[in-house]
Design a protein around this motif. Structure first.
Motif, mmCIF file in Angstrom:
data_model
loop_
_atom_site.group_PDB
_atom_site.id
_atom_site.type_symbol
_atom_site.label_atom_id
_atom_site.label_comp_id
_atom_site.label_asym_id
_atom_site.label_seq_id
_atom_site.Cartn_x
_atom_site.Cartn_y
_atom_site.Cartn_z
ATOM 1 N N UNK A 1 36.744 -16.122 10.504
ATOM 2 C CA UNK A 1 35.599 -15.383 9.978
ATOM 3 C C UNK A 1 35.584 -15.427 8.453
ATOM 4 N N UNK A 2 34.418 -15.679 7.882
ATOM 5 C CA UNK A 2 34.264 -15.683 6.432
ATOM 6 C C UNK A 2 34.242 -14.249 5.909
ATOM 7 N N UNK A 3 35.052 -13.983 4.914
ATOM 8 C CA UNK A 3 35.162 -12.651 4.329
ATOM 9 C C UNK A 3 34.333 -12.575 3.045
ATOM 10 N N UNK A 4 34.014 -11.378 2.562
ATOM 11 C CA UNK A 4 33.103 -11.252 1.411
ATOM 12 C C UNK A 4 33.778 -11.279 0.045
ATOM 13 N N UNK A 5 34.966 -11.885 -0.047
ATOM 14 C CA UNK A 5 35.680 -11.866 -1.321
ATOM 15 C C UNK A 5 36.437 -13.173 -1.488
ATOM 16 N N UNK A 6 36.466 -13.664 -2.714
ATOM 17 C CA UNK A 6 37.209 -14.878 -3.033
ATOM 18 C C UNK A 6 38.427 -14.496 -3.867
ATOM 19 N N UNK A 7 38.536 -15.036 -5.094
ATOM 20 C CA UNK A 7 39.652 -14.695 -5.982
ATOM 21 C C UNK A 7 39.121 -13.888 -7.163
ATOM 22 N N UNK A 8 39.052 -12.564 -6.970
ATOM 23 C CA UNK A 8 38.546 -11.691 -8.018
ATOM 24 C C UNK A 8 37.040 -11.573 -8.052
ATOM 25 N N UNK A 9 36.358 -12.136 -7.084
ATOM 26 C CA UNK A 9 34.893 -12.098 -7.030
ATOM 27 C C UNK A 9 34.431 -11.776 -5.610
ATOM 28 N N UNK A 10 33.439 -10.888 -5.506
ATOM 29 C CA UNK A 10 32.692 -10.758 -4.256
ATOM 30 C C UNK A 10 31.787 -11.978 -4.119
ATOM 31 N N UNK A 11 31.617 -12.435 -2.874
ATOM 32 C CA UNK A 11 30.704 -13.550 -2.601
ATOM 33 C C UNK A 11 29.893 -13.192 -1.365
ATOM 34 N N UNK A 12 28.572 -13.308 -1.460
ATOM 35 C CA UNK A 12 27.718 -12.994 -0.328
ATOM 36 C C UNK A 12 26.446 -13.824 -0.389
ATOM 37 N N UNK A 13 25.698 -13.815 0.704
ATOM 38 C CA UNK A 13 24.372 -14.416 0.727
ATOM 39 C C UNK A 13 23.342 -13.330 0.925
ATOM 40 N N UNK A 14 22.223 -13.465 0.221
ATOM 41 C CA UNK A 14 21.146 -12.487 0.335
ATOM 42 C C UNK A 14 19.825 -13.213 0.144
ATOM 43 N N UNK A 15 18.991 -13.149 1.164
ATOM 44 C CA UNK A 15 17.675 -13.789 1.150
ATOM 45 C C UNK A 15 17.781 -15.252 0.738
ATOM 46 N N UNK A 16 18.788 -15.902 1.295
ATOM 47 C CA UNK A 16 18.976 -17.321 1.058
ATOM 48 C C UNK A 16 19.651 -17.667 -0.255
ATOM 49 N N UNK A 17 20.050 -16.659 -1.007
ATOM 50 C CA UNK A 17 20.704 -16.896 -2.292
ATOM 51 C C UNK A 17 22.190 -16.606 -2.205
ATOM 52 N N UNK A 18 22.998 -17.443 -2.844
ATOM 53 C CA UNK A 18 24.437 -17.186 -2.949
ATOM 54 C C UNK A 18 24.671 -16.302 -4.167
ATOM 55 N N UNK A 19 25.306 -15.155 -3.943
ATOM 56 C CA UNK A 19 25.560 -14.189 -5.004
ATOM 57 C C UNK A 19 27.061 -14.053 -5.215
ATOM 58 N N UNK A 20 27.476 -14.187 -6.447
ATOM 59 C CA UNK A 20 28.882 -14.043 -6.837
ATOM 60 C C UNK A 20 28.913 -12.927 -7.873
ATOM 61 N N UNK A 21 29.734 -11.893 -7.625
ATOM 62 C CA UNK A 21 29.602 -10.726 -8.490
ATOM 63 C C UNK A 21 30.856 -9.857 -8.470
ATOM 64 N N UNK A 22 30.890 -8.944 -9.423
ATOM 65 C CA UNK A 22 31.858 -7.851 -9.389
ATOM 66 C C UNK A 22 31.284 -6.681 -10.157
ATOM 67 N N UNK A 23 31.626 -5.497 -9.698
ATOM 68 C CA UNK A 23 31.223 -4.266 -10.376
ATOM 69 C C UNK A 23 32.450 -3.565 -10.925
#
Length: 372
Positions: free
Chosen positions: A287-309
């Motif tokens: 299963x693909x998880x929503x985190x990489x190395x220090x970054x959240x990674x997700x898809x939303x409305x067909x867009x790849x989003x890489x982020x952190x708060x």
């Protein structure tokens, strides 16, 4: 009381310090939306930047860095970036692993004080310690991917306290006493400075507040603010000075723009390493998880989003760093209030719930597609 009055005036009048102003209507719309959102979320000061196609396109400061001194925020104002620090640590550990200095498969239990720490953490009642198995083979990779809880590598649970154990690990690997707090934090700071800040040209960023050569950054740092039970804006105490892994870096939006461009132009690592940095982890079942190395990674409305708060309630700061890598588009926000935070779930990535992220994507992506 004087600080409250000055901050109220700042929110109402919204003084703005422009930097690299653009005539693009999207930027003008974004500027207007930011002013509205800042007032709505009671942010005394806010610094913002937009990067398009790996170029420093736009940055501005709003409000006050310090109400008592009436110091205006500019894009060069340093802020405590809280958990956005994790993006630096994810990158650093990939760099050290690629250089053969450490292994992501090393186990945190090899650090001498792990047994005592985990015995406390797993019984502390702190949510991040729930289902923490002290005898489990938790690796550095598990910590970086937030897959430490339960059976390591099986599920995602955001765990900032485990991230903070990374400083203990680096001291263990590079030598020195894990009980020497100042020495430990200086070692982590040295690694971040050498491998990231210097190559990226980030001169207004402290890898920890122990960096004496960056003293002006510390003294120029915006004061943090909170809101009390009566709705009054109050000044918070300065945050702790160490860099443990989960937080600790102080930076400006202009310096984070340099960081962003250095990431995307492979100044800080090979294309393969940069791809790995933002490739989501996979659980043992695939299963693909929503985190990489220090970054959240997700898809939303067909867009790849890489982020952190980032959010520090006690110190009174928040931050949001959002990348749409397939569009070459980045938004960076730093604030000396808590209003950028939207309570992202501990077990998921949902940056679209942020009013600031939603407004940014509507302005630069989805609004364009709908013809607005």
């Amino acid at each position: 009381m004087r600080a409250v009055i000055v901050l109220a005036m700042a929110l109402a009048l919204t003084p703005v310090i422009p930097c690299a102003q653009s005539k693009d209507t999207r930027l003008a719309d974004w500027d207007k939306k930011l002013q509205e959102l800042r007032r709505e979320h009671k942010l005394p000061g806010l610094a913002a930047a937009v990067v398009i196609d790996h170029k420093p396109t736009w940055s501005k400061g709003y409000g006050f860095a310090d109400a008592d001194a009436e110091v205006a925020v500019t894009p060069d104002t340093p802020f405590w970036i809280a958990s956005v620090t994790k993006t630096f640590l994810g990158l650093l550990f990939l760099q050290l692993d690629a250089a053969g200095e450490i292994s992501l498969d090393d186990r945190i239990a090899d650090v001498p004080d792990w047994t005592d720490f985990c015995a406390w953490f797993s019984t502390s009642g702190i949510v991040f310690g729930n289902d923490m198995r002290c005898d489990a083979p938790i690796t550095i990779r598990n910590i970086l991917n937030h897959t430490s809880n339960g059976e390591p590598g099986t599920r995602f649970l955001y765990n900032p306290i485990m991230y903070s154990r990374l400083s203990r690990y680096t001291e263990f690997k590079y030598g020195g006493s894990v009980d020497d707090v100042e020495g430990r934090q200086n070692k982590m700071a040295q690694l971040v400075q050498t491998h990231i800040l210097t190559p990226a040209g980030m001169t207004r960023t402290m890898s920890s507040q122990w960096q004496r050569e960056k003293a002006l950054v510390y003294f120029d740092m915006a004061s943090g603010f909170g809101v009390d039970e009566e709705g009054e804006i109050i000044k918070r105490p300065r945050p702790e000075r160490e860099l443990a892994g989960g937080a600790g870096i102080v930076s400006t939006v202009d310096d984070l723009v340099k960081y962003d461009i250095a990431l995307d132009t492979h100044v800080l690592g090979s294309p393969a390493l940069m791809t790995k940095l933002i490739t989501p982890a996979r659980a043992k079942d695939g299963k693909t998880l929503p985190y990489a190395f220090g970054w959240y990674v997700q898809e939303y409305r067909g867009e790849r989003l890489v982020w952190h708060a980032g959010w520090d309630e006690e110190a009174g700061y928040s931050a949001l760093y959002l990348k749409l890598p397939d569009r070459g588009l980045t938004m960076i926000l730093l604030a000396n209030g808590e209003g950028l935070w939207w309570a992202n779930p501990l077990d998921a990535a949902a940056v679209e719930r942020s009013p600031f992220a939603a407004a940014f994507m509507e302005t630069f992506v989805f609004g364009l597609e709908s013809g607005r």
